[in-house]
Write a protein that holds these residues in place. Sequence first.
Motif, PDB file in Angstrom:
ATOM      1  N   ARG A  11     -34.974  -6.524  -4.414  1.00 43.21           N
ATOM      2  CA  ARG A  11     -36.047  -6.105  -5.322  1.00 43.21           C
ATOM      3  C   ARG A  11     -37.418  -6.280  -4.662  1.00 43.21           C
ATOM      4  N   GLU A  12     -37.533  -7.275  -3.818  1.00 47.90           N
ATOM      5  CA  GLU A  12     -38.773  -7.466  -3.070  1.00 47.90           C
ATOM      6  C   GLU A  12     -38.976  -6.339  -2.062  1.00 47.90           C
ATOM      7  N   VAL A  13     -37.911  -5.947  -1.377  1.00 49.27           N
ATOM      8  CA  VAL A  13     -37.997  -4.869  -0.395  1.00 49.27           C
ATOM      9  C   VAL A  13     -38.423  -3.566  -1.061  1.00 49.27           C
ATOM     10  N   TYR A  14     -37.814  -3.259  -2.215  1.00 43.89           N
ATOM     11  CA  TYR A  14     -38.054  -1.971  -2.863  1.00 43.89           C
ATOM     12  C   TYR A  14     -39.081  -2.039  -4.000  1.00 43.89           C
ATOM     13  N   GLN A  15     -39.622  -3.221  -4.237  1.00 48.61           N
ATOM     14  CA  GLN A  15     -40.738  -3.399  -5.179  1.00 48.61           C
ATOM     15  C   GLN A  15     -40.452  -2.782  -6.550  1.00 48.61           C
ATOM     16  N   THR A  16     -39.278  -3.114  -7.098  1.00 47.79           N
ATOM     17  CA  THR A  16     -38.933  -2.612  -8.426  1.00 47.79           C
ATOM     18  C   THR A  16     -37.939  -3.542  -9.102  1.00 47.79           C
ATOM     19  N   LYS A 284     -36.878   2.860   8.028  1.00 47.18           N
ATOM     20  CA  LYS A 284     -35.628   2.175   7.698  1.00 47.18           C
ATOM     21  C   LYS A 284     -35.422   0.973   8.609  1.00 47.18           C
ATOM     22  N   GLY A 285     -35.927   1.072   9.841  1.00 46.79           N
ATOM     23  CA  GLY A 285     -35.865  -0.075  10.738  1.00 46.79           C
ATOM     24  C   GLY A 285     -36.631  -1.269  10.190  1.00 46.79           C
ATOM     25  N   GLU A 289     -35.332  -5.061   9.316  1.00 42.52           N
ATOM     26  CA  GLU A 289     -36.003  -6.282   9.779  1.00 42.52           C
ATOM     27  C   GLU A 289     -36.231  -7.265   8.632  1.00 42.52           C
ATOM     28  N   GLN A 290     -36.568  -6.755   7.446  1.00 43.71           N
ATOM     29  CA  GLN A 290     -36.739  -7.639   6.290  1.00 43.71           C
ATOM     30  C   GLN A 290     -35.417  -8.285   5.895  1.00 43.71           C
TER      31      GLN A 290
END
Length: 384
Positions: A11-16, A284-285, A289-290
Amino acid sequence: MVNQLFIEQVREVYQTNNFIPLHVPHFKGNEKEYLKETIDSTFVSSVGKFVDKVEEFIASYTGVKKAVAVVNGTAAIQVALRLVGVERNEEVITQALTFVATANAIAYNGAQPVFVDVDQDTLGMSPKALSDFLDEFGDKREDGVYNKHSGRRIAATLPMHTFGFMSRIHEIKSICDKWNIPLVEDAAEAMGSQSKGQSAGSFGAIGTFSFNGNKIITAGGGGLIVSNDEQLGKNAKHLTTTAKKPHPYEYYHDELGYNFRMPNVNAALLLAQLEQLEEYRLAKGKVYEQYHKFFVENNTGAELIPLPETTSQWNYWLMAVKLENRAQRDVFLKETNDNGVMTRPIWQLMYRLPMYEHCQRDNQENAEYLEDRIVNIPSSVVDG
């Protein structure tokens, strides 16, 4: 609780806080402009300038002499196998750890798949398994290699580049050359990936790609055949356009062909996507990394699948984690999906499906190990 940490990370990666799918198409380039141009031209069907531009773009991008746009990736493999000489009641060596289209395309030609094991790091065909199989069962004759077990001719080898990782394709090609067996690459998932600087799809007699809606770039549907053999490429174009001989108005078809043409409207969408391929790959890279940082810093019982040494450039199509066993895999799948984060297991092995349970296979030790443990995680492009 451990899986909850991963859910929070996604959810942090995609901010939703909304549902997060596995992989969705991303449209922010010339898609609408090219689609409008296609509609205004009325050339929305089987011919048009966007089909030509897509074929030229991909031939240049992959470093091959000929590219042919078709209706989907499965059709691309089906035609590629026919072009290298696969006929009814013959065999094609492939891997059981793959999407069903790989095996289906073999069956559409009336041939039988034979399944050899994969490597654990690449998730793709193991050259050792291929070599061991041929050493045990291969019988070289004047008209080809025959399977001592079944008596059928082995007409092709068909490795698949899983999740965009490159298989040990250089070694596989050497084995195929040694045995004089045509190599066809299923690079459906590998547009943008390379091994030692050479593009996926360009190693064998023919390579194939998919542009389904879940791939790194999409035509809505769509597939592609590539070859460094210009005659094979011309034959691919002929077969996939109903084997119609060129003429201003007469309809004459000189063999059994297929209506597998990519419509110009799909090609318009695909060209716009191709223009953004490198941008998508790099974006996407950053997602990878995240994830990598998260798994290094947190003991979750899962391991992010690393880039294998065979892949000099990865398209980051679908990222995956490896769980400790099948039970943990199943818990991970349930908890993530129940909480609105889509994950999926790797495919069931082909010989577990009723239409392929009779097919010859080796011990499949690595494939079964991976089947029990591998899960794909959200891998869509993130802007920024």
